[in-house]
Design a protein around this motif. Structure first.
Motif, PDB file in Angstrom:
ATOM      1  N   THR A   1      -0.434 -49.663 -19.481  1.00  0.00           N
ATOM      2  CA  THR A   1       0.648 -48.972 -20.182  1.00  0.00           C
ATOM      3  C   THR A   1       0.212 -47.663 -20.834  1.00  0.00           C
ATOM      4  O   THR A   1       1.058 -46.856 -21.207  1.00  0.00           O
ATOM      5  N   ALA A   2      -1.094 -47.453 -21.014  1.00  0.00           N
ATOM      6  CA  ALA A   2      -1.575 -46.246 -21.695  1.00  0.00           C
ATOM      7  C   ALA A   2      -1.124 -45.000 -20.937  1.00  0.00           C
ATOM      8  O   ALA A   2      -1.283 -44.901 -19.719  1.00  0.00           O
ATOM      9  N   PHE A   3      -0.578 -44.031 -21.680  1.00  0.00           N
ATOM     10  CA  PHE A   3      -0.081 -42.795 -21.069  1.00  0.00           C
ATOM     11  C   PHE A   3      -0.248 -41.678 -22.090  1.00  0.00           C
ATOM     12  O   PHE A   3       0.609 -41.447 -22.937  1.00  0.00           O
ATOM     13  N   SER A   4      -1.377 -41.011 -22.030  1.00  0.00           N
ATOM     14  CA  SER A   4      -1.642 -39.889 -22.938  1.00  0.00           C
ATOM     15  C   SER A   4      -2.681 -38.989 -22.298  1.00  0.00           C
ATOM     16  O   SER A   4      -3.441 -39.411 -21.413  1.00  0.00           O
ATOM     17  N   ALA A   5      -2.738 -37.755 -22.777  1.00  0.00           N
ATOM     18  CA  ALA A   5      -3.736 -36.815 -22.270  1.00  0.00           C
ATOM     19  C   ALA A   5      -5.137 -37.338 -22.537  1.00  0.00           C
ATOM     20  O   ALA A   5      -6.023 -37.259 -21.678  1.00  0.00           O
TER      21      ALA A   5
END
Length: 533
Positions: free
Chosen positions: A295-299
């Protein structure tokens, strides 16, 4: 030997759900062969077929009963040969799944092994005596729930199954088992396959002393939906003996020109480090883990995976994916980060296809396909059946490919599909996107063509800029700059350098100001130095 796999893009096919040629509702090899021109037209380099071997299908083919034949529901060896020939004619390599850590309990070797302690196959699987109170030899857990040991009254012993009871683990400490498994791989190499996807590649060996796994040191406030995640699996898998066996597999593949192996790293601790360890030297060509399938979604997250891998393993090689047959489709998993489904789907495609490493696309990803919401009575996956409703299993990402919503069962089959095709999935069909310049499908073709034409995107090193969230910016090689706005809100960023826009969505460059709309993407060819802030 060429290294065609390095930087290549592989398209994963779930055979039951791609194309049915017989009308029985189950996809098959002739169906896949008929659809190969579509795949070749996308611009990928290879296909990966999930298991097609003879199986009772307790785990949809990941329980193999015959390692050198095709399950009748998929076709015949002649059908497989025809698929290989057609794929090669179209310039596509073919990778097949190899499930070596365990077999089906219907495999003849296990049927023999379970009869007694002194038959020729007695030591081919992992057997252990009970403790004095009759309980299993240790605390190892199975991924699909419950303990990892099953009692066999004929031997008065337990056998190990890291997955389902119907999937007993091979005893890799027996060299005869290793030799035989390598011979099955040789069978398919001789038949013309271009490589293997190795299921659960870190599960092959177990601790010979059968020591219990400790509790996960990252203690949770509340128990996980699956207690398997509550242990630190340092004895039931990840054994040092794995690596010499993988080196034996590599030696086998090196006997054949232009072959490759990609391993699945089934691990939640130190997975990136282990990917590097398994691909350094004469081991796997590539490896992937679930770090980008979560689920992780970041720069920061995406940057960390790339930098950590190549820092730890400068001579290793990763294979990145955002979706596959085991996880919720990323268009649904990351929906909160998208302005709309198309914007998120296009951005995810551009990001994945710009990463350093090799790439795997899952069927339907090129359409922006979403997870199917199924009812309990529709499930076939043992994971969903066991853990419902906290976890609905993997059927939602395995529903059939949607070809043409105007046709019966969307062109997948003339009969009732093995899993239902629901309205949200029907809305994202191939025929509805072909020829439409603003479609997700068209964008994927553009991005695949860009990657294929760019040495930097295939093989160039990554250098990241220290941008604030939600901006992710990096160069590939010496002439490509990639900038992403990983949010549904418009952002601006300052870019300096000599730039030529190669591909973009919701992006506009004015002087040194790059305006990125919701989920905006900007990929530039650059000349000389570039700066992003």
């Amino acid at each position: 030997m060429s290294e065609w796999w390095r930087g290549a893009v592989t398209y994963q096919i779930y055979p039951r759900s791609y194309q049915d040629s017989t009308g029985n509702g189950i996809g098959d090899l002739p169906g896949i062969t008929a659809r190969l021109p579509y795949i070749a037209d996308l611009g990928v380099d290879a296909i990966w077929l999930s298991p097609i071997f003879t199986s009772p299908m307790a785990d949809m083919g990941y329980d193999v009963a015959n390692y050198t034949d095709i399950d009748p529901c998929f076709g015949t060896l002649a059908d497989f040969d025809a698929l290989i020939a057609r794929a090669h004619e179209l310039g596509l390599k073919v990778i097949i799944d190899q499930v070596l850590s365990h077999s089906s309990n219907q495999h003849p070797f296990f049927q023999e092994s379970r009869q007694s302690r002194d038959n020729p196959k007695a030591d081919w699987y992992v057997w252990a005596d009970p403790q004095h109170d009759g309980s299993p030899p240790n605390n190892w857990l199975a991924i699909f729930g419950g303990g990892a040991w099953q009692w066999e009254p004929r031997r008065h012993q337990y056998y190990l199954h890291n997955f389902l009871v119907e999937q007993p683990d091979f005893n890799f400490h027996n060299p005869d088992v290793q030799d035989w498994l390598l011979s099955t791989m040789r069978f398919w190499l001789d038949r013309g396959v271009d490589g293997f996807r190795l299921d659960t590649v870190n599960f092959y060996f177990h601790d010979k002393l059968l020591r219990s796994d400790p509790a996960d040191y990252r203690r949770k406030a509340v128990p996980e939906w699956n207690p398997y995640a509550m242990q630190y699996h340092i004895f039931s898998k990840n054994q040092p003996e794995n690596l010499p066996f993988i080196e034996r597999m590599r030696a086998l593949l090196d006997e054949y020109p232009d072959r490759t192996m990609v391993g699945e790293m089934g691990e939640s601790h130190h997975a990136i480090r282990m990917m590097g360890e398994y691909t350094t030297g004469k081991r796997l060509h590539m490896c992937y883990s679930f770090e980008m399938l979560d689920t992780a979604f970041s720069a920061a997250h995406f940057r960390q995976q790339i930098e950590e891998f190549f820092t730890d393993a400068p001579h290793g090689w990763p294979c990145w994916a955002f979706s596959n047959h085991d996880v919720v489709r990323h268009a649904s998993r990351w929906a909160a980060h998208g302005a709309n489904q198309d914007a998120l789907a296009k951005q995810a495609g551009a990001l994945l296809l710009s990463l350093q490493g090799s790439i795997c696309l899952y069927q339907g990803e090129e359409l922006g396909q979403t997870e199917s919401d199924l009812e309990y009575h529709e499930l076939t996956d043992p994971q969903g059946i066991r853990f419902w409703p906290e976890n609905k299993g993997r059927d939602g990402c395995r529903t059939p490919m949607v070809w043409d919503a105007s046709q019966r069962n969307t062109g997948f089959s003339t009969g009732k599909p093995w899993l239902p095709i629901n309205a949200p999935q029907m809305n994202r069909h191939v025929a509805g996107q072909v020829g439409k310049a603003d479609s997700v499908l068209a964008f994927y073709k553009q991005m695949l063509a860009l990657r294929r034409s760019s040495e930097a995107l295939q093989h160039g090193n990554s250098v990241f800029f220290d941008t604030a969230e939600p901006i992710l910016a990096f160069t590939r090689g010496d002439n490509v700059l990639c900038v992403f706005n990983l949010s549904p809100q418009a952002q601006t960023v300052q870019v300096q350098g000599t730039l030529d826009m190669a591909l973009s969505t919701a992006a506009q460059l004015s002087d040194t100001t790059l305006a990125l709309g919701a989920n905006g993407v900007a990929i530039f060819y650059v000349t000389g130095d570039v700066a992003v802030a």
